[in-house]
Design a protein around this motif. Sequence first.
Motif, PDB file in Angstrom:
ATOM      1  N   LYS A   1       8.789 -11.339   0.249  1.00 29.07           N
ATOM      2  CA  LYS A   1       9.946 -12.212   0.408  1.00 29.07           C
ATOM      3  C   LYS A   1      10.865 -11.730   1.534  1.00 29.07           C
ATOM      4  CE  LYS A   1      13.761 -14.127  -2.204  1.00 29.07           C
ATOM      5  NZ  LYS A   1      13.505 -15.490  -2.549  1.00 29.07           N
TER       6      LYS A   1
ATOM      7  N   ILE B   1      14.114 -10.684   2.953  1.00 28.18           N
ATOM      8  CA  ILE B   1      15.334 -10.158   2.340  1.00 28.18           C
ATOM      9  C   ILE B   1      16.510 -10.138   3.313  1.00 28.18           C
ATOM     10  CG2 ILE B   1      14.153  -8.836   0.553  1.00 28.18           C
ATOM     11  CD1 ILE B   1      14.607  -6.342   2.291  1.00 28.18           C
TER      12      ILE B   1
ATOM     13  N   GLN C   1      10.605  -7.938   2.291  1.00 24.23           N
ATOM     14  CA  GLN C   1      10.574  -6.881   1.283  1.00 24.23           C
ATOM     15  C   GLN C   1       9.417  -5.939   1.587  1.00 24.23           C
ATOM     16  OE1 GLN C   1      10.496  -8.435  -2.664  1.00 24.23           O
ATOM     17  NE2 GLN C   1      10.507  -6.438  -3.621  1.00 24.23           N
TER      18      GLN C   1
ATOM     19  N   PHE D   1      19.060 -11.285   0.888  1.00 22.65           N
ATOM     20  CA  PHE D   1      18.598 -11.450  -0.488  1.00 22.65           C
ATOM     21  C   PHE D   1      18.938 -10.203  -1.280  1.00 22.65           C
ATOM     22  CE2 PHE D   1      15.421 -10.845  -3.843  1.00 22.65           C
ATOM     23  CZ  PHE D   1      15.680 -11.989  -4.582  1.00 22.65           C
ATOM     24  N   ILE D   2      19.683 -10.382  -2.378  1.00 20.64           N
ATOM     25  CA  ILE D   2      20.035  -9.288  -3.281  1.00 20.64           C
ATOM     26  C   ILE D   2      19.391  -9.610  -4.624  1.00 20.64           C
ATOM     27  CG2 ILE D   2      21.917  -8.016  -4.377  1.00 20.64           C
ATOM     28  CD1 ILE D   2      23.706  -9.015  -2.040  1.00 20.64           C
ATOM     29  N   PRO D   3      18.450  -8.776  -5.084  1.00 22.04           N
ATOM     30  CA  PRO D   3      17.688  -9.114  -6.296  1.00 22.04           C
ATOM     31  C   PRO D   3      18.527  -9.561  -7.489  1.00 22.04           C
ATOM     32  CG  PRO D   3      16.766  -7.169  -5.279  1.00 22.04           C
ATOM     33  CD  PRO D   3      18.024  -7.503  -4.516  1.00 22.04           C
ATOM     34  N   GLU D   4      19.638  -8.907  -7.756  1.00 21.52           N
ATOM     35  CA  GLU D   4      20.443  -9.245  -8.930  1.00 21.52           C
ATOM     36  C   GLU D   4      21.326 -10.470  -8.718  1.00 21.52           C
ATOM     37  OE1 GLU D   4      20.673  -6.108  -7.457  1.00 21.52           O
ATOM     38  OE2 GLU D   4      19.146  -5.244  -8.753  1.00 21.52           O
TER      39      GLU D   4
ATOM     40  N   GLY E   1      20.698 -13.021  -5.890  1.00 19.51           N
ATOM     41  CA  GLY E   1      20.103 -14.102  -5.109  1.00 19.51           C
ATOM     42  C   GLY E   1      20.432 -13.945  -3.635  1.00 19.51           C
ATOM     43  N   THR E   2      20.405 -15.034  -2.904  1.00 22.44           N
ATOM     44  CA  THR E   2      20.642 -15.000  -1.464  1.00 22.44           C
ATOM     45  C   THR E   2      22.117 -15.209  -1.161  1.00 22.44           C
ATOM     46  OG1 THR E   2      18.431 -15.843  -1.032  1.00 22.44           O
ATOM     47  CG2 THR E   2      20.021 -16.044   0.748  1.00 22.44           C
TER      48      THR E   2
END
Length: 94
Positions: free
Chosen positions: A13, A15, A40, A78-81, A83-84
Amino acid sequence: MSLTEKRSSMTGKIILKVKDLTIAFGRQKVFDKSNFEVKQGEKYLISGQSGSGKSVFMYALIGLLPVSTVTGGKFSLFIPERGTVEMTYENYQK
């Protein structure tokens, strides 16, 4: 300044996406419509001589440059916790 890529087998993805980044101090452009993506698992090295724009780029990325210096461009992070997260710089010097 140069951006050196080191690929990993775990790429995926996007990021970080930078589109049309333009940074200028007066008439001196440090970046002029720069574009790139980081996926990523990828790693990059930002390198260059003193004064080539490494810190300026990082300050723009995290929003620490005065609005008057970043004259255009868009960041998508993009931050996993969360979103974008997107940040758009618009040219207010018209």
